[in-house]
Design a protein around this motif. Structure first.
Motif, PDB file in Angstrom:
ATOM      1  N   LEU A  11       0.824  -1.201   0.000  1.00  0.00           N
ATOM      2  CA  LEU A  11       0.000   0.000   0.000  1.00  0.00           C
ATOM      3  C   LEU A  11       0.859   1.252   0.000  1.00  0.00           C
ATOM      4  O   LEU A  11       1.913   1.293   0.622  1.00  0.00           O
ATOM      5  CB  LEU A  11      -0.889   0.042   1.247  1.00  0.00           C
ATOM      6  CG  LEU A  11      -2.009  -0.967   1.328  1.00  0.00           C
ATOM      7  CD1 LEU A  11      -2.703  -0.866   2.685  1.00  0.00           C
ATOM      8  CD2 LEU A  11      -3.013  -0.752   0.215  1.00  0.00           C
ATOM      9  N   ASP A  13       0.762   4.921   1.391  1.00  0.00           N
ATOM     10  CA  ASP A  13       0.050   5.725   2.382  1.00  0.00           C
ATOM     11  C   ASP A  13       0.428   7.181   2.186  1.00  0.00           C
ATOM     12  O   ASP A  13       1.436   7.646   2.703  1.00  0.00           O
ATOM     13  CB  ASP A  13       0.410   5.263   3.793  1.00  0.00           C
ATOM     14  CG  ASP A  13      -0.391   5.996   4.861  1.00  0.00           C
ATOM     15  OD1 ASP A  13      -1.329   6.752   4.500  1.00  0.00           O
ATOM     16  OD2 ASP A  13      -0.080   5.834   6.043  1.00  0.00           O
ATOM     17  N   TRP A  87     -12.369   6.988  -2.756  1.00  0.00           N
ATOM     18  CA  TRP A  87     -11.126   6.213  -2.759  1.00  0.00           C
ATOM     19  C   TRP A  87     -10.660   6.208  -4.218  1.00  0.00           C
ATOM     20  O   TRP A  87     -11.161   5.420  -5.017  1.00  0.00           O
ATOM     21  CB  TRP A  87     -11.374   4.771  -2.328  1.00  0.00           C
ATOM     22  CG  TRP A  87     -11.825   4.566  -0.934  1.00  0.00           C
ATOM     23  CD1 TRP A  87     -13.112   4.530  -0.489  1.00  0.00           C
ATOM     24  CD2 TRP A  87     -10.998   4.340   0.202  1.00  0.00           C
ATOM     25  NE1 TRP A  87     -13.130   4.306   0.861  1.00  0.00           N
ATOM     26  CE2 TRP A  87     -11.843   4.178   1.314  1.00  0.00           C
ATOM     27  CE3 TRP A  87      -9.617   4.272   0.392  1.00  0.00           C
ATOM     28  CZ2 TRP A  87     -11.357   3.937   2.592  1.00  0.00           C
ATOM     29  CZ3 TRP A  87      -9.144   4.030   1.663  1.00  0.00           C
ATOM     30  CH2 TRP A  87     -10.001   3.869   2.745  1.00  0.00           C
ATOM     31  N   SER A  93      -3.764   2.296  -2.487  1.00  0.00           N
ATOM     32  CA  SER A  93      -3.544   3.518  -1.723  1.00  0.00           C
ATOM     33  C   SER A  93      -4.582   3.689  -0.623  1.00  0.00           C
ATOM     34  O   SER A  93      -5.758   3.365  -0.803  1.00  0.00           O
ATOM     35  CB  SER A  93      -3.588   4.740  -2.643  1.00  0.00           C
ATOM     36  OG  SER A  93      -3.472   5.933  -1.903  1.00  0.00           O
ATOM     37  N   THR A  94      -4.129   4.250   0.491  1.00  0.00           N
ATOM     38  CA  THR A  94      -5.030   4.562   1.602  1.00  0.00           C
ATOM     39  C   THR A  94      -5.678   5.932   1.423  1.00  0.00           C
ATOM     40  O   THR A  94      -6.487   6.342   2.250  1.00  0.00           O
ATOM     41  CB  THR A  94      -4.262   4.556   2.933  1.00  0.00           C
ATOM     42  OG1 THR A  94      -3.249   5.567   2.888  1.00  0.00           O
ATOM     43  CG2 THR A  94      -3.645   3.197   3.210  1.00  0.00           C
TER      44      THR A  94
END
Length: 163
Positions: A11, A13, A87, A93-94
């Motif tokens: 991910l 962040d 999102w 991706s966060t």
């Protein structure tokens, strides 16, 4: 996973962000920006037309997007109309992006824009007609996801702008 399997995921962040599509309902125009984006340049594509946007950091979303509009577009925004908190690339991706529509008038163009000093954004400001914006949506030419969502929201929420 649902079956109990454990899988590896990577991910990015990069925090949360805000974006706005400013539009002038009287003159039937919108403000978009363009700036060098590494991924777009690497793909050999022309610069994207984008909504004004920026990282949220610690400010409240409405406060932060007003600051970004002044920096990037030289624009004081009118009333903010919340659209969604999306999102944009959930698989990797966060990041969440709070989207807004906002009105403006010629009197609210307070400067040239271009980005905050020292941030090397190299932003160009574009005022386009709402008909041109709709044409880009309908033809698939508006390739930036947040901007496409905002343009579609404007078309759905304010159809009177095209009558």
């Amino acid at each position: 996973m649902r079956d109990g399997a454990v899988v590896e995921r990577h991910l990015l962040d990069n925090g949360s962000a805000v974006a706005v599509l400013p539009y002038d309902p009287v003159r039937r125009t919108a403000i978009l920006i363009s700036q060098p984006r590494a991924a777009v340049l690497a793909a050999g594509e022309p610069p994207l037309l984008e909504a004004v946007a920026g990282n949220l950091d610690t400010a409240q979303p409405a406060e932060r997007i007003r600051e970004e509009a002044r920096e990037e577009a030289g624009l004081e925004l009118g009333e903010l109309e919340p659209v969604a908190n999306i999102w944009p690339i959930a698989p990797v991706s966060t990041e969440r992006v709070q989207l807004y529509l906002a009105t403006y008038s010629p009197a609210q163009r307070i400067g040239p824009g271009g980005g905050a000093p020292g941030e090397n954004e190299n932003i160009d400001v574009h005022e386009i007609t709402l008909d041109a914006l709709r044409g880009q949506v309908e033809s698939g030419a508006l390739a930036d996801a947040k901007t496409l969502v905002l343009a579609q929201a404007l078309m759905l929420r304010h159809p009177e702008l095209w009558r």
